[in-house]
Design a protein around this motif. Structure first.
Motif, PDB file in Angstrom:
ATOM      1  N   SER A 352      34.647 -65.677 -83.597  1.00 43.52           N
ATOM      2  CA  SER A 352      34.673 -64.047 -84.012  1.00 43.52           C
ATOM      3  C   SER A 352      34.217 -62.885 -83.566  1.00 43.52           C
ATOM      4  N   THR A 353      34.109 -63.217 -81.685  1.00 41.29           N
ATOM      5  CA  THR A 353      34.073 -62.204 -81.256  1.00 41.29           C
ATOM      6  C   THR A 353      35.622 -61.305 -80.560  1.00 41.29           C
ATOM      7  N   GLY A 354      36.762 -62.496 -80.843  1.00 37.00           N
ATOM      8  CA  GLY A 354      38.068 -62.275 -80.206  1.00 37.00           C
ATOM      9  C   GLY A 354      38.030 -62.635 -79.493  1.00 37.00           C
ATOM     10  N   LEU A 355      37.442 -63.608 -78.703  1.00 33.37           N
ATOM     11  CA  LEU A 355      37.940 -64.233 -77.402  1.00 33.37           C
ATOM     12  C   LEU A 355      37.345 -65.714 -77.440  1.00 33.37           C
ATOM     13  N   MET A 356      38.173 -66.357 -76.057  1.00 31.62           N
ATOM     14  CA  MET A 356      38.131 -67.755 -76.283  1.00 31.62           C
ATOM     15  C   MET A 356      36.893 -68.222 -76.029  1.00 31.62           C
ATOM     16  N   ASN A 357      36.563 -68.923 -76.137  1.00 29.36           N
ATOM     17  CA  ASN A 357      35.143 -69.819 -75.886  1.00 29.36           C
ATOM     18  C   ASN A 357      35.838 -70.743 -75.541  1.00 29.36           C
ATOM     19  N   VAL A 358      35.271 -70.731 -73.772  1.00 32.45           N
ATOM     20  CA  VAL A 358      35.084 -72.330 -73.678  1.00 32.45           C
ATOM     21  C   VAL A 358      34.441 -73.306 -73.449  1.00 32.45           C
ATOM     22  N   THR A 359      34.261 -74.370 -73.542  1.00 34.60           N
ATOM     23  CA  THR A 359      33.558 -75.515 -73.443  1.00 34.60           C
ATOM     24  C   THR A 359      33.579 -76.322 -72.295  1.00 34.60           C
ATOM     25  N   SER A 360      34.029 -76.362 -71.556  1.00 36.05           N
ATOM     26  CA  SER A 360      34.570 -77.741 -70.165  1.00 36.05           C
ATOM     27  C   SER A 360      34.543 -77.034 -69.113  1.00 36.05           C
ATOM     28  N   SER A 361      33.720 -77.615 -67.928  1.00 37.77           N
ATOM     29  CA  SER A 361      33.640 -76.633 -67.018  1.00 37.77           C
ATOM     30  C   SER A 361      34.291 -76.608 -66.037  1.00 37.77           C
ATOM     31  N   ALA A 362      35.654 -77.068 -66.109  1.00 35.45           N
ATOM     32  CA  ALA A 362      36.569 -77.762 -65.282  1.00 35.45           C
ATOM     33  C   ALA A 362      37.530 -76.660 -64.765  1.00 35.45           C
ATOM     34  N   ASP A 363      37.678 -76.399 -63.833  1.00 36.90           N
ATOM     35  CA  ASP A 363      38.770 -75.389 -63.713  1.00 36.90           C
ATOM     36  C   ASP A 363      39.031 -75.536 -62.578  1.00 36.90           C
ATOM     37  N   TRP A 364      38.815 -74.819 -61.251  1.00 38.01           N
ATOM     38  CA  TRP A 364      40.019 -74.640 -59.820  1.00 38.01           C
ATOM     39  C   TRP A 364      38.449 -75.313 -58.731  1.00 38.01           C
ATOM     40  N   LEU A 365      37.697 -75.948 -58.956  1.00 35.88           N
ATOM     41  CA  LEU A 365      36.346 -76.314 -58.664  1.00 35.88           C
ATOM     42  C   LEU A 365      35.330 -74.757 -58.436  1.00 35.88           C
ATOM     43  N   ARG A 366      35.514 -74.068 -59.193  1.00 33.01           N
ATOM     44  CA  ARG A 366      34.734 -72.895 -59.115  1.00 33.01           C
ATOM     45  C   ARG A 366      33.450 -73.193 -59.771  1.00 33.01           C
ATOM     46  N   VAL A 367      31.852 -72.171 -60.636  1.00 35.21           N
ATOM     47  CA  VAL A 367      31.070 -72.541 -61.037  1.00 35.21           C
ATOM     48  C   VAL A 367      30.562 -72.016 -62.153  1.00 35.21           C
ATOM     49  N   GLY A 368      30.043 -72.719 -62.952  1.00 36.29           N
ATOM     50  CA  GLY A 368      29.462 -71.242 -63.961  1.00 36.29           C
ATOM     51  C   GLY A 368      30.796 -71.434 -65.364  1.00 36.29           C
ATOM     52  N   MET A 369      31.858 -71.780 -65.679  1.00 40.69           N
ATOM     53  CA  MET A 369      33.102 -71.438 -66.328  1.00 40.69           C
ATOM     54  C   MET A 369      32.397 -72.265 -67.834  1.00 40.69           C
ATOM     55  N   GLY A 370      32.650 -71.176 -68.409  1.00 40.01           N
ATOM     56  CA  GLY A 370      31.951 -71.439 -69.994  1.00 40.01           C
ATOM     57  C   GLY A 370      31.556 -70.051 -70.727  1.00 40.01           C
ATOM     58  N   GLY A 371      31.966 -70.098 -72.577  1.00 37.74           N
ATOM     59  CA  GLY A 371      31.272 -69.049 -72.961  1.00 37.74           C
ATOM     60  C   GLY A 371      32.747 -67.969 -72.638  1.00 37.74           C
ATOM     61  N   HIS A 372      32.277 -67.322 -72.930  1.00 39.67           N
ATOM     62  CA  HIS A 372      34.048 -66.332 -73.104  1.00 39.67           C
ATOM     63  C   HIS A 372      34.545 -65.523 -71.544  1.00 39.67           C
ATOM     64  N   ASN A 373      34.242 -66.121 -71.040  1.00 40.60           N
ATOM     65  CA  ASN A 373      35.044 -66.381 -69.496  1.00 40.60           C
ATOM     66  C   ASN A 373      36.489 -65.454 -69.348  1.00 40.60           C
ATOM     67  N   ILE A 374      35.923 -64.602 -68.229  1.00 39.80           N
ATOM     68  CA  ILE A 374      36.793 -63.533 -68.494  1.00 39.80           C
ATOM     69  C   ILE A 374      37.939 -64.097 -67.520  1.00 39.80           C
ATOM     70  N   GLU A 375      37.936 -65.272 -66.561  1.00 41.87           N
ATOM     71  CA  GLU A 375      39.070 -65.494 -66.026  1.00 41.87           C
ATOM     72  C   GLU A 375      39.699 -66.365 -66.807  1.00 41.87           C
ATOM     73  N   ALA A 376      39.176 -67.188 -67.736  1.00 44.73           N
ATOM     74  CA  ALA A 376      40.362 -68.075 -68.890  1.00 44.73           C
ATOM     75  C   ALA A 376      40.929 -66.480 -69.705  1.00 44.73           C
ATOM     76  N   ASN A 377      40.131 -66.457 -70.336  1.00 45.41           N
ATOM     77  CA  ASN A 377      40.666 -64.958 -71.176  1.00 45.41           C
ATOM     78  C   ASN A 377      42.019 -63.888 -71.272  1.00 45.41           C
ATOM     79  N   ALA A 378      41.370 -63.899 -69.674  1.00 45.16           N
ATOM     80  CA  ALA A 378      42.948 -63.013 -69.159  1.00 45.16           C
ATOM     81  C   ALA A 378      44.531 -63.805 -69.125  1.00 45.16           C
ATOM     82  N   ILE A 379      43.815 -65.254 -68.500  1.00 56.92           N
ATOM     83  CA  ILE A 379      44.724 -66.161 -68.410  1.00 56.92           C
ATOM     84  C   ILE A 379      45.761 -66.298 -70.126  1.00 56.92           C
ATOM     85  N   LEU A 380      44.933 -66.483 -70.754  1.00 59.16           N
ATOM     86  CA  LEU A 380      45.087 -67.251 -71.970  1.00 59.16           C
ATOM     87  C   LEU A 380      46.035 -65.671 -72.530  1.00 59.16           C
TER      88      LEU A 380
END
Length: 667
Positions: A352-380
């Motif tokens: 409902s915020t308009g952002l993707m809600n990330v439910t997995s931590s897997a990325d380029w081995l960074r920490v803190g991936m999840g929720g309305h993550n700015i990186e994931a939403n910018a890539i989307l």
């Protein structure tokens, strides 16, 4: 098109064909697939005439008893090693081979590492069986090493040590389709090292890493010498004759995140897009037919079933890049269902915020991936807009309104919820004050920012965090890490934010001064990551020898120097439409080019004067193409084209410029 920097007249500019392989002296790929050591780095025990094994097959070196020689190829190489012997003192004589990319891990008992713990086992050749040439099994193809140690347990005469260079198996190794040259030798070396890094990471798909310890070995295990870890490069990871992988030594698998940096750099250098297609097809074959989810990585890592919201999107971006560089509409049409279903999977997580809600931590081995993550939403956001461009090519108009609405909402919500005007950076999500490098670089790259001032603020804030060895990625955890992968996106962010000098400065500090010239590096390929203090520890790993020193995700400067500094931008597939907008920063000269299926793109620019104004310029684009030119502050006209035309610059710009060779006439 080459002119000297001492005496330049615009009328004297002329073209040389790209096919002539300009600036070949910078190419690091070997002229022959049979390569020999260059330097004796060290000798342990008694070895006579070790230098005779350098540079050719007709040496004669005698190893006496327990002894060893470490050879230095002076650059990263890779392949299958052979040793030729004429005699041994005992039937149970062996010569062991150990490999390392960095001088830090030279060891007569083991190679540097491919697993999460320990060091890799020695490869033993039974040279006591009689005179002849002994070659390691192909499954022990060592994909990247600078240093090779021969360890003997008996008196043995060796007449040759060679490596069959197996990287880039279908390429004519030195026949580059693109080139780059400027008045800064460090930047020239960086461009070609990036190209070579991607060649080292290009392999026969039948010899990927088998990951024999995947899932059954933990980084908490304690494995120390003399115990070592087995390694096998015999997994079939794709169809075709060649694929691009993340690393030469490891993982030697197809990772879509790495491709997002590697593919553009491959395009401007070797243009080996068949390998890109094979890699993409392997990832797309693993797409979940029901949900549309794409794998975190290719075979065999995909067997773990890890979900990554960002790497899923990188596969879709790979489709877009491949189409942009090849113009292969038939291929795009064939994978369009993969793209739409994949994007649909991501859009399904927008709340409902308009952002993707990330439910997995897997990325380029960074920490803190999840929720309305700015990186994931910018890539989307970026992927949606890439998808809109592809939909226009295929006339898939029915989805435009829906995707456009999603993109509009993401941009609005990200700026409302995650932007911090005080720091000039986005937060990682609403629950933290962490301002990541990845999400902020991607915000500029994806045009998630609201205006140029906001992009400039991010660029400035990121610059303020640099250290002696480069740009930090605080989202990678502790100790503070430098990620050349994410820094590649930061570089592009600086260019897009009209801060080319920042991009050039960062390339010099991080890629040239440290990643190339530090004596612990390969001086030829680019490392996966390291610590902000300059130690060769990469925070996501506990096993330092495991760090890859040839990783395609670190090759960003190669494409960015061609696109932004040389100013050659493709605005539609293969450059049917283009934009010429060079930005040289403190450089005074640049000459670059690349090819697409439509023909050659080439530019040459000379700067002079205190303020670095353009004094001479020429560029060429294929016949039948059109583009626009941006030369801010320049008064004059363009002469040439395919009919001797004259195009007057208006406020330094020109629209609807036809393909051909154009020369700037000032005044």
């Amino acid at each position: 098109m080459r002119f000297t920097k001492r005496s330049i007249a615009a009328s004297a500019l002329f073209f040389l064909p790209v096919q002539s392989v300009l600036y070949e002296e910078y190419i690091l790929a070997p002229a022959s697939r049979t390569i020999y050591p260059s330097v004796v780095h060290q000798v342990n025990g008694t070895v006579s005439n070790a230098k005779s094994l350098l540079g050719g097959p007709n040496g004669s070196a005698t190893f006496q008893g327990n002894s060893s020689v470490t050879f230095d190829f002076t650059k990263n190489v890779g392949g299958v090693v052979s040793v030729t012997v004429t005699s041994s003192s005992t039937a149970d004589a062996f010569i062991g081979l150990t490999y390392t990319e960095s001088s830090l891990w030279i060891n007569g008992q083991a190679s540097d590492a491919t697993a999460e713990v320990g060091l890799d086992e020695v490869v033993w050749l039974p040279v006591g069986q009689g005179p002849g040439t002994y070659t390691v099994a192909r499954y022990h193809d060592r994909g990247a090493f600078r240093y090779l140690s021969l360890v003997s347990n008996a008196t043995t005469e060796v007449t040759a040590v060679s490596t069959n260079f197996t990287a880039a198996p279908v390429q004519d190794l030195r026949a580059y389709r693109g080139f780059f040259h400027c008045d800064d030798e460090a930047l020239n070396r960086v461009w070609y090292a990036g190209a070579y890094t991607n060649q080292i990471c290009n392999i026969d798909p039948n010899y990927g890493n088998a990951l024999v310890h995947l899932g059954n070995m933990s980084s908490s295990e304690n494995i120390s010498l003399p115990e070592t870890v087995t390694w096998y490069n015999n997994a079939t990871i794709a169809n075709g004759s060649s694929v691009i992988t993340d690393g030469g030594k490891r993982d030697r698998e197809i990772w879509p995140g790495d491709m997002s940096v590697a593919v553009p750099s491959i395009f401007v250098s070797t243009n080996d897009l068949d390998s890109v297609k094979n890699s993409l097809n392997s990832l797309l074959s693993l797409q979940n037919a029901t949900t549309g989810m794409l794998p975190y990585a290719g075979i065999p890592f995909s067997d773990l079933g890890v979900v990554s919201f960002t790497y899923h999107l990188y596969s879709l971006i790979g489709i877009s890049y491949y189409y942009q560089y090849t113009g292969d509409v038939a291929y795009l049409q064939s994978v369009w269902p993969n793209f739409t279903k994949g994007l649909g999977w991501s859009l399904g997580f927008i709340d409902s915020t308009g952002l993707m809600n990330v439910t997995s931590s897997a990325d380029w081995l960074r920490v803190g991936m999840g929720g309305h993550n700015i990186e994931a939403n910018a890539i989307l956001y970026y992927t949606i807009n890439q998808g809109l461009d592809l939909a226009a090519v295929l006339n898939e108009t029915y989805i435009v309104a829906n995707w456009t609405t999603y993109a509009t909402n993401i941009k609005s919500a990200a700026n409302a919820l995650l932007w911090n005007a005080t720091t000039g950076l986005y937060h990682d999500n609403e629950t933290t004050l962490l301002s990541p490098q990845d999400g902020n670089a991607w915000a500029i790259k994806s045009n998630l920012t609201l205006d140029s001032a906001q992009s400039a603020a991010i660029s400035s804030a990121l610059q303020a965090r640099w250290g002696q060895y480069g740009a930090p990625a605080p989202e990678a955890g502790s100790p503070l890490t430098v990620s050349p992968f994410i820094s590649s996106f930061e570089l592009e962010g600086h260019f897009l934010a009209s801060a080319p000098q920042a991009a050039l400065d960062l390339i010099r500090v991080q890629w040239a001064d440290f990643m190339l010239d530090d004596p612990r590096m390969t001086n030829s390929t680019f490392i996966e990551g390291y610590s902000f203090d300059g130690s060769l520890h990469y925070a996501p790993y506990t096993n330092d020898p495991r760090v890859s020193h040839a990783h395609g995700w670190s090759s960003g400067p190669t494409s960015l120097l061609s696109f932004y500094v040389a100013g050659l931008h493709l605005e539609s597939a293969e450059g049917a439409t283009w934009r010429f907008a060079p930005v040289l920063g403190d450089l005074t000269y640049v000459h670059a080019g690349f090819q697409t299926g439509l023909g050659s793109f080439e530019s040459e620019v000379q700067m002079t004067g205190v303020n670095g104004s353009i004094s001479a310029l020429s560029f060429s684009t294929p016949a039948g193409t059109t583009g626009r030119v941006s030369l801010p502050g320049i008064v004059g006209s363009l002469q040439g084209g395919l009919g001797g035309y004259n195009v007057v610059l208006v406020d330094g710009a020109a629209e609807n410029v036809s393909g051909g060779t154009w020369t700037l006439v000032l005044g």
